[in-house]
Design an enzyme around this catalytic site. Structure first.
Site, PDB file in Angstrom:
ATOM      1  N   SER A   3       0.853  -1.187   0.000  1.00  0.00           N
ATOM      2  CA  SER A   3       0.000   0.000   0.000  1.00  0.00           C
ATOM      3  C   SER A   3       0.888   1.237   0.000  1.00  0.00           C
ATOM      4  O   SER A   3       1.832   1.328   0.798  1.00  0.00           O
ATOM      5  CB  SER A   3      -0.900  -0.015   1.235  1.00  0.00           C
ATOM      6  OG  SER A   3      -1.862   1.001   1.134  1.00  0.00           O
ATOM      7  N   GLU A   4       0.593   2.200  -0.887  1.00  0.00           N
ATOM      8  CA  GLU A   4       1.448   3.380  -1.072  1.00  0.00           C
ATOM      9  C   GLU A   4       1.700   4.150   0.212  1.00  0.00           C
ATOM     10  O   GLU A   4       2.721   4.815   0.360  1.00  0.00           O
ATOM     11  CB  GLU A   4       0.807   4.382  -2.050  1.00  0.00           C
ATOM     12  CG  GLU A   4       0.735   3.959  -3.470  1.00  0.00           C
ATOM     13  CD  GLU A   4      -0.653   3.476  -3.812  1.00  0.00           C
ATOM     14  OE1 GLU A   4      -1.099   2.486  -3.189  1.00  0.00           O
ATOM     15  OE2 GLU A   4      -1.281   4.076  -4.699  1.00  0.00           O
ATOM     16  N   ASN A   5       0.732   4.140   1.122  1.00  0.00           N
ATOM     17  CA  ASN A   5       0.896   4.949   2.331  1.00  0.00           C
ATOM     18  C   ASN A   5       1.863   4.321   3.332  1.00  0.00           C
ATOM     19  O   ASN A   5       2.102   4.881   4.396  1.00  0.00           O
ATOM     20  CB  ASN A   5      -0.464   5.238   2.994  1.00  0.00           C
ATOM     21  CG  ASN A   5      -1.259   3.988   3.259  1.00  0.00           C
ATOM     22  OD1 ASN A   5      -1.225   3.036   2.491  1.00  0.00           O
ATOM     23  ND2 ASN A   5      -1.981   3.974   4.348  1.00  0.00           N
ATOM     24  N   SER A  18       8.232   3.794   0.683  1.00  0.00           N
ATOM     25  CA  SER A  18       7.184   3.130  -0.069  1.00  0.00           C
ATOM     26  C   SER A  18       7.386   3.337  -1.570  1.00  0.00           C
ATOM     27  O   SER A  18       7.270   2.406  -2.365  1.00  0.00           O
ATOM     28  CB  SER A  18       5.822   3.679   0.361  1.00  0.00           C
ATOM     29  OG  SER A  18       4.798   3.079  -0.378  1.00  0.00           O
TER      30      SER A  18
END
Lengths: 244, 211
Positions: free
Chosen positions: B46-48, B88
């Protein structure tokens, strides 16, 4: 508290003497997760204006940076995604707010680079798109890279889970997000934490942001954390089905 | 019967391989997680700032500090890891993610993707989409074959602002699957939804393709 102490009694006093109209602010958080809400509220109350704010998102209409948009304290946003904020969209489409969209990874790397003393870097992200317009490009091994510059700020605001009086910070789960990167980019970085502890209470191997990046710190508790999109699965016997 | 959203997600899931690190976009791509073959190990990014996204939490166990890139509450696995946004996107941009599944407004015949902006109308931002298509090894697009007002979405050229140029490897729509062996190759029509014909797909697809 000694004269060199980083600890401030509250958000208002933690921001005293470092705010003026027109400054650039870096702000941690992703959505409503890991956002320095107490410091944003103090910024709102300070009435400081014409801010350039570097933040992945712009809060919602009534939370996070949304507060500062409503009160027209922000002149320009540098963000990657602002889809959850109607007031933002309205101000932007009406020409009242300046906006610079950065791809999320480019934004994170610009801030990381700024904090690390890197003036600029070349990235494939955004090559051949609107993001590349007006930017220097290099072709290396047939791939086009565009030049992006580092970002530094007058003030960075971050939110951590635990911090000690030396400014060492530990984040919790995905509330980490942009906070460690933003912390490095501020001439003055102010952190709010849920739990402020004495040196030694945090294991040195477990520190995410070393205290050198943090100049002022407050205990911001209590926190009433918000959830933007509550998604759950029902407890069903013998099933892992995911329902929302 | 064209393929449903679930069918499309299931089809995208068949592109996964054991041991893959994968990023799923918002919408139909998120559903792909429900169709990972039993026994196959796939790690969702997940990008976050999370590797190893677990399912949605049980009611009452939602944690405001634990969300995915769509800002939905998720859960953690024993193998999960958290990291900063810069880390990330180092994973994403640096080519460490094996596959991404994304939605699209338009895809062109040479693999250009437009999925972030409608000038004058939609001002949301690109989020991590440009980084994902620039860095992830394989990009699978899942989208309706035509827009709500019947406009074809797999086109000769994208008219909307681009997310990336020559970045799409496979297009899964409710009517068909198009894929290509490499980004130097043209797309080929490889699958047709039940009740659809090659002729119907041709008539709804301005993009040129083999097959």
């Amino acid at each position: 508290m000694t004269s060199s102490s980083k600890v401030y009694p509250d958000a208002e006093r933690a921001l005293s003497g470092i705010l003026r109209d027109g400054i650039t602010l870096c702000c941690g958080g992703f959505g409503l997760c890991g956002v320095p809400d107490k410091l944003i509220a103090a910024l709102h109350a300070s009435g400081v204006r014409d801010l350039t704010v570097v933040s992945n998102n712009a809060g919602t209409d009534d939370a996070g940076l949304g507060l500062l948009l409503k009160s027209r304290q922000i002149r320009k946003m540098i963000s990657s995604y602002v889809g959850e904020n109607k007031e933002f969209e309205r101000q932007y489409l009406a020409g009242e707010l300046e906006l610079e969209f950065n791809p999320q990874g480019t934004l994170a790397e610009r801030v990381r680079a700024g904090g690390a003393g890197i003036y600029a870097f070349f990235t494939k992200t955004g090559a051949g798109t609107l993001v590349a317009e007006g930017k220097e490009t290099r072709v290396v091994n047939g791939e086009t890279y565009i030049m992006e510059t580092g970002i530094v700020a007058d003030v960075s605001l971050v939110k951590a889970w635990k911090g000690d009086t030396e400014g060492n910070l530990v984040y919790r789960k995905t509330a980490r997000n942009f906070n460690p990167n933003m912390a490095t980019a501020g001439s003055i970085t102010v952190a709010e934490v849920e739990e402020l502890v004495e040196p030694g209470a945090l294991h040195p191997d477990a520190i995410h942001t070393p205290g050198i990046y943090v100049h002022r710190i407050i205990n911001g508790s209590p926190y009433h954390k918000k959830i933007e999109k509550r998604t759950v699965r029902k407890r069903m016997e013998g099933s892992d089905a995911v329902v929302s | 019967m064209p393929w449903s959203r679930e069918d499309m997600a299931a089809r995208a899931a068949r592109e996964l391989k054991d041991g893959f690190y994968v990023n799923l976009g918002i919408g139909i791509p998120t559903l792909v997680a429900n169709y990972i073959a039993p026994g196959m190990k796939v790690v969702l990014q997940s990008e976050n700032g999370m590797l190893g996204i677990g399912p949605f939490p049980y009611e009452g166990e939602e944690d405001p500090d634990l969300i995915n890139a769509g800002k939905e509450t998720v859960s953690e696995l024993a193998s999960s890891a958290y990291f900063s946004s810069a880390d990330s996107f180092a994973m994403i941009r640096g080519g460490h993610i094996d596959m991404a599944v994304l939605g699209a407004m338009e895809v062109s015949e040479n693999g250009d993707l437009a999925n972030w902006m409608v000038p004058g109308k939609m001002v949301k931002g690109m989020g991590g989409a440009m980084d994902l298509v620039a860095g992830v090894k394989r990009v699978v697009v899942v989208m309706e074959h035509t827009s709500k007002n019947g406009e074809p979405k797999f086109k000769l050229h994208c008219e909307l602002p681009l997310t990336g140029t020559n970045v799409v490897d496979m297009v899964i729509t409710d009517l068909a699957v198009f894929s290509r062996a490499s980004r130097k190759d043209p797309f080929k029509l490889t699958e047709i939804a039940p009740g659809t014909t090659a002729g119907e797909i041709r008539s709804k697809t301005p993009a040129r393709y083999l097959g």
